[in-house]
Design a protein around this motif. Structure first.
Motif, mmCIF file in Angstrom:
data_model
loop_
_atom_site.group_PDB
_atom_site.id
_atom_site.type_symbol
_atom_site.label_atom_id
_atom_site.label_comp_id
_atom_site.label_asym_id
_atom_site.label_seq_id
_atom_site.Cartn_x
_atom_site.Cartn_y
_atom_site.Cartn_z
ATOM 1 N N MET A 1 14.623 -8.874 -3.158
ATOM 2 C CA MET A 1 13.269 -9.331 -2.821
ATOM 3 C C MET A 1 12.259 -8.790 -3.833
ATOM 4 N N ALA A 2 11.244 -9.597 -4.146
ATOM 5 C CA ALA A 2 10.226 -9.150 -5.113
ATOM 6 C C ALA A 2 9.459 -7.963 -4.552
ATOM 7 N N ARG A 3 9.176 -7.033 -5.418
ATOM 8 C CA ARG A 3 8.428 -5.850 -4.982
ATOM 9 C C ARG A 3 6.926 -6.162 -5.035
ATOM 10 N N LEU A 4 6.189 -5.562 -4.119
ATOM 11 C CA LEU A 4 4.746 -5.786 -4.043
ATOM 12 C C LEU A 4 4.061 -5.130 -5.240
ATOM 13 N N LYS A 5 3.399 -5.949 -6.051
ATOM 14 C CA LYS A 5 2.755 -5.421 -7.264
ATOM 15 C C LYS A 5 1.461 -4.716 -6.869
ATOM 16 N N THR A 6 1.455 -3.400 -7.066
ATOM 17 C CA THR A 6 0.389 -2.559 -6.525
ATOM 18 C C THR A 6 -0.362 -1.842 -7.634
ATOM 19 N N ALA A 7 -1.688 -1.877 -7.514
ATOM 20 C CA ALA A 7 -2.530 -1.106 -8.433
ATOM 21 C C ALA A 7 -3.069 0.104 -7.690
ATOM 22 N N VAL A 8 -3.290 1.195 -8.417
ATOM 23 C CA VAL A 8 -3.832 2.406 -7.798
ATOM 24 C C VAL A 8 -5.169 2.713 -8.469
ATOM 25 N N LEU A 9 -6.193 2.936 -7.637
ATOM 26 C CA LEU A 9 -7.517 3.307 -8.144
ATOM 27 C C LEU A 9 -7.712 4.806 -7.955
ATOM 28 N N ILE A 10 -8.088 5.476 -9.020
ATOM 29 C CA ILE A 10 -8.256 6.926 -8.970
ATOM 30 C C ILE A 10 -9.589 7.327 -9.619
ATOM 31 N N SER A 11 -9.960 8.590 -9.362
ATOM 32 C CA SER A 11 -11.109 9.171 -10.073
ATOM 33 C C SER A 11 -10.793 10.559 -10.606
ATOM 34 N N GLY A 12 -9.644 11.122 -10.225
ATOM 35 C CA GLY A 12 -9.426 12.524 -10.595
ATOM 36 C C GLY A 12 -7.978 12.937 -10.690
ATOM 37 N N ARG A 13 -7.668 13.987 -9.943
ATOM 38 C CA ARG A 13 -6.404 14.724 -10.021
ATOM 39 C C ARG A 13 -5.149 13.871 -9.935
ATOM 40 N N GLY A 14 -5.111 12.974 -8.951
ATOM 41 C CA GLY A 14 -3.996 12.029 -8.897
ATOM 42 C C GLY A 14 -2.709 12.522 -8.259
ATOM 43 N N THR A 15 -2.797 13.468 -7.321
ATOM 44 C CA THR A 15 -1.540 13.900 -6.682
ATOM 45 C C THR A 15 -1.022 12.841 -5.705
ATOM 46 N N ASN A 16 -1.926 12.113 -5.065
ATOM 47 C CA ASN A 16 -1.451 11.004 -4.213
ATOM 48 C C ASN A 16 -0.864 9.894 -5.073
ATOM 49 N N LEU A 17 -1.473 9.654 -6.224
ATOM 50 C CA LEU A 17 -0.887 8.711 -7.180
ATOM 51 C C LEU A 17 0.529 9.168 -7.531
ATOM 52 N N GLN A 18 0.683 10.472 -7.771
ATOM 53 C CA GLN A 18 2.004 11.020 -8.121
ATOM 54 C C GLN A 18 3.014 10.745 -7.004
ATOM 55 N N ALA A 19 2.581 10.889 -5.769
ATOM 56 C CA ALA A 19 3.479 10.622 -4.637
ATOM 57 C C ALA A 19 3.890 9.152 -4.629
ATOM 58 N N LEU A 20 2.949 8.268 -4.960
ATOM 59 C CA LEU A 20 3.274 6.834 -5.010
ATOM 60 C C LEU A 20 4.206 6.545 -6.187
ATOM 61 N N ILE A 21 3.950 7.207 -7.315
ATOM 62 C CA ILE A 21 4.835 7.045 -8.486
ATOM 63 C C ILE A 21 6.256 7.455 -8.105
ATOM 64 N N GLY A 22 6.361 8.584 -7.424
ATOM 65 C CA GLY A 22 7.680 9.085 -7.003
ATOM 66 C C GLY A 22 8.391 8.097 -6.091
ATOM 67 N N ALA A 23 7.654 7.555 -5.132
ATOM 68 C CA ALA A 23 8.265 6.603 -4.193
ATOM 69 C C ALA A 23 8.715 5.343 -4.925
ATOM 70 N N CYS A 24 7.855 4.835 -5.800
ATOM 71 C CA CYS A 24 8.156 3.576 -6.500
ATOM 72 C C CYS A 24 9.255 3.738 -7.547
ATOM 73 N N ALA A 25 9.563 4.980 -7.896
ATOM 74 C CA ALA A 25 10.636 5.216 -8.870
ATOM 75 C C ALA A 25 11.999 4.822 -8.294
ATOM 76 N N ASP A 26 12.074 4.781 -6.980
ATOM 77 C CA ASP A 26 13.312 4.348 -6.328
ATOM 78 C C ASP A 26 13.332 2.815 -6.345
ATOM 79 N N PRO A 27 14.327 2.223 -7.014
ATOM 80 C CA PRO A 27 14.339 0.757 -7.135
ATOM 81 C C PRO A 27 14.410 0.041 -5.794
ATOM 82 N N SER A 28 14.838 0.748 -4.757
ATOM 83 C CA SER A 28 14.905 0.083 -3.451
ATOM 84 C C SER A 28 13.566 0.139 -2.708
ATOM 85 N N PHE A 29 12.574 0.848 -3.275
ATOM 86 C CA PHE A 29 11.244 0.890 -2.644
ATOM 87 C C PHE A 29 10.611 -0.489 -2.801
ATOM 88 N N PRO A 30 9.993 -1.027 -1.735
ATOM 89 C CA PRO A 30 9.557 -2.430 -1.792
ATOM 90 C C PRO A 30 8.251 -2.694 -2.553
#
Ligand code: GRF
Length: 217
Positions: A1-30
């Protein structure tokens, strides 16, 4: 199934972005990350995105006469990247109705309190001043009212007597990193619907137990 193409908006540190990067690194993440946009050129999160090989854009709000101009540029960048969904992760710009409605139910945010209490800034200081014994975080759909909108996921953590803003923020942040990818996953799996401004999650597992503070001694 196609994965949901997601953009992330940030202004700073980006630890939540990092958590999303980590999750999306798994090819089975949708979901997959197609773009990271920062309104601040010096945001640490831009480096995190770069290190993960994700396209980045700086759209500095200071370069625009008004919010609408900034948001038009943001919207154009998102469409160019073919983004289908947006995660705000420490994005510090208030969005107008124009942008919010354009991305209605396709944009979520993470906030470090158990909304609807303590929206806005200085969340942890206000939680400590109020003497709450349980704090937490909320992933929610974005609406024009800041830190409001249908709630997708929340996590609760205890407040300890020795806590200051920093220690409480760190405990809540860990919880943020757990629920934000989970909220994105549920949405990308097509299990989340908003009905009358409340979120319904298909097949949501019921949590067990009760968080009680103080615990039994
Ligand atoms: C987080 O606490 C988030 O809930 C709030 O801003 C902070 C951003 O932290 N909206 P980071 O940039 O994700 O590290």
């Amino acid at each position: 199934m196609a994965r949901l193409k997601t953009a992330v908006l940030i202004s700073g540190r980006g630890t939540n972005l990092q958590a999303l990067i980590g999750a999306c690194a798994d090819p089975s993440f949708p979901a997959e990350l197609c773009l990271v946009v920062s309104n601040r050129p010096d945001a640490e999160g831009l480096r995190r995105a770069g290190a993960a090989g994700i396209a980045t854009r700086v759209i500095d709000h200071k370069g625009f006469a008004d919010r609408r101009g900034f948001e038009a540029a943001l919207d154009a960048a998102l469409r160019e990247a073919r983004a289908e969904f947006i995660c705000n992760a420490g994005f510090m710009r208030v969005l107008t109705e124009w942008f919010v409605e354009r991305w209605r139910d396709r944009q979520i945010n993470i906030h470090p309190s158990l909304l609807p209490v303590f929206p806005g800034l200085d969340t942890h200081a206000r939680a400590l001043a109020a003497g709450v014994r349980i704090a937490g975080c909320t992933a929610h759909f974005v609406r024009t009212e800041v830190d409001a909108g249908p709630i997708i996921a929340q996590a609760a953590v205890p407040v300890r007597p020795t806590d200051d803003e920093e220690t409480l923020a760190a405990r809540v942040l860990e919880a943020e990193h757990r629920i934000y990818p989970r909220a994105l996953r549920l949405i990308a799996e097509g299990r989340v619907t908003v009905v009358d401004e409340r979120v319904h999650i298909e097949g949501a597992a019921e949590p067990r137990g009760v968080l009680i503070n103080p615990a039994d001694s």
